[in-house]
Design a protein around this motif. Structure first.
Motif, PDB file in Angstrom:
ATOM      1  N   ALA A 112     -41.299  78.975 -39.097  1.00 17.22           N
ATOM      2  CA  ALA A 112     -41.777  79.240 -40.872  1.00 17.22           C
ATOM      3  C   ALA A 112     -40.696  78.247 -41.509  1.00 17.22           C
ATOM      4  O   ALA A 112     -39.574  78.117 -40.981  1.00 17.22           O
ATOM      5  N   ASN A 113     -41.098  77.552 -42.765  1.00 18.17           N
ATOM      6  CA  ASN A 113     -40.594  77.237 -43.789  1.00 18.17           C
ATOM      7  C   ASN A 113     -40.587  77.973 -44.859  1.00 18.17           C
ATOM      8  O   ASN A 113     -41.212  78.980 -45.305  1.00 18.17           O
ATOM      9  N   LEU A 114     -39.249  78.119 -45.009  1.00 16.39           N
ATOM     10  CA  LEU A 114     -39.154  79.001 -46.306  1.00 16.39           C
ATOM     11  C   LEU A 114     -38.799  78.718 -47.552  1.00 16.39           C
ATOM     12  O   LEU A 114     -37.677  77.566 -47.728  1.00 16.39           O
ATOM     13  N   LEU A 115     -38.982  79.841 -48.669  1.00 20.48           N
ATOM     14  CA  LEU A 115     -38.719  79.262 -49.552  1.00 20.48           C
ATOM     15  C   LEU A 115     -37.761  80.089 -50.654  1.00 20.48           C
ATOM     16  O   LEU A 115     -38.426  82.102 -50.293  1.00 20.48           O
ATOM     17  N   SER A 116     -36.693  79.999 -51.511  1.00 20.62           N
ATOM     18  CA  SER A 116     -36.353  81.331 -52.230  1.00 20.62           C
ATOM     19  C   SER A 116     -37.306  81.196 -53.507  1.00 20.62           C
ATOM     20  O   SER A 116     -37.759  79.761 -54.534  1.00 20.62           O
ATOM     21  N   VAL A 117     -38.365  82.320 -53.935  1.00 16.07           N
ATOM     22  CA  VAL A 117     -38.569  82.313 -54.830  1.00 16.07           C
ATOM     23  C   VAL A 117     -38.856  83.945 -55.875  1.00 16.07           C
ATOM     24  O   VAL A 117     -37.480  84.536 -54.969  1.00 16.07           O
ATOM     25  N   PRO A 118     -39.038  83.955 -56.929  1.00 15.93           N
ATOM     26  CA  PRO A 118     -38.346  85.859 -57.779  1.00 15.93           C
ATOM     27  C   PRO A 118     -39.580  86.504 -56.737  1.00 15.93           C
ATOM     28  O   PRO A 118     -40.326  86.183 -55.762  1.00 15.93           O
ATOM     29  N   ARG A 119     -38.369  88.041 -57.035  1.00 18.39           N
ATOM     30  CA  ARG A 119     -38.634  88.763 -56.477  1.00 18.39           C
ATOM     31  C   ARG A 119     -40.482  89.166 -56.507  1.00 18.39           C
ATOM     32  O   ARG A 119     -40.800  89.089 -55.661  1.00 18.39           O
ATOM     33  N   GLU A 120     -41.067  88.732 -58.034  1.00 19.76           N
ATOM     34  CA  GLU A 120     -42.244  89.308 -57.855  1.00 19.76           C
ATOM     35  C   GLU A 120     -43.748  87.998 -56.861  1.00 19.76           C
ATOM     36  O   GLU A 120     -44.063  88.699 -57.518  1.00 19.76           O
TER      37      GLU A 120
END
Length: 135
Positions: free
Chosen positions: A33-41
């Motif tokens: 998978a390609n991953l993103l860094s996103v806010p916890r919520e």
């Protein structure tokens, strides 16, 4: 949101996602998978964090049974310099499935899975229909 890579992991569903898709699906087996860094919520799925023993085995090629003293030295080093702690924090911050809701009730979904293996179709169906996912 920040794009980060193309690794292979086992993934686990977050508490945020369980509120929407239910408890029927808890994980996605080994998948690219390609991953993103996103806010916890916004995180719906994150990579399963390796235990410290598995981390040393996979990243350093050492096992407690076979490498004894070298393994113990590596364990002490990654504990002392924070390597394993950083790995855990960074791992939790990467996700292949994220959903961001806006104030009007709309949603933006990021699906970073490269293929439709395992439970991915069930998760996507639950996301689109708003109904709990089925195993």
């Amino acid at each position: 949101w920040k794009f980060s890579g193309y690794p292979r992991h086992e993934y686990v569903v977050t508490d945020v996602a369980r509120e929407v898709i239910g408890d029927a699906i808890a994980e996605q087996q080994y998948s690219k998978a390609n991953l993103l860094s996103v806010p916890r919520e916004d995180r719906w799925m994150v990579p399963r964090t390796l235990t410290v023993a598995k981390y040393i085995e996979e990243w350093e090629g050492l096992t407690a049974e076979e490498d004894g003293e070298d393994y113990q030295e590596e364990l002490e080093r990654i504990t002392r310099d924070g390597t394993y702690r950083r790995y855990c924090e960074e791992n939790e911050n990467q996700c292949p499935l994220a959903v961001h809701g806006n104030v009007n009730g709309g949603k933006f979904a990021y699906l970073g899975f490269v293929n439709g293996d395992g439970k991915i179709p069930n998760i996507v169906r639950a996301l689109l229909t708003g109904q709990p996912a089925k195993e």
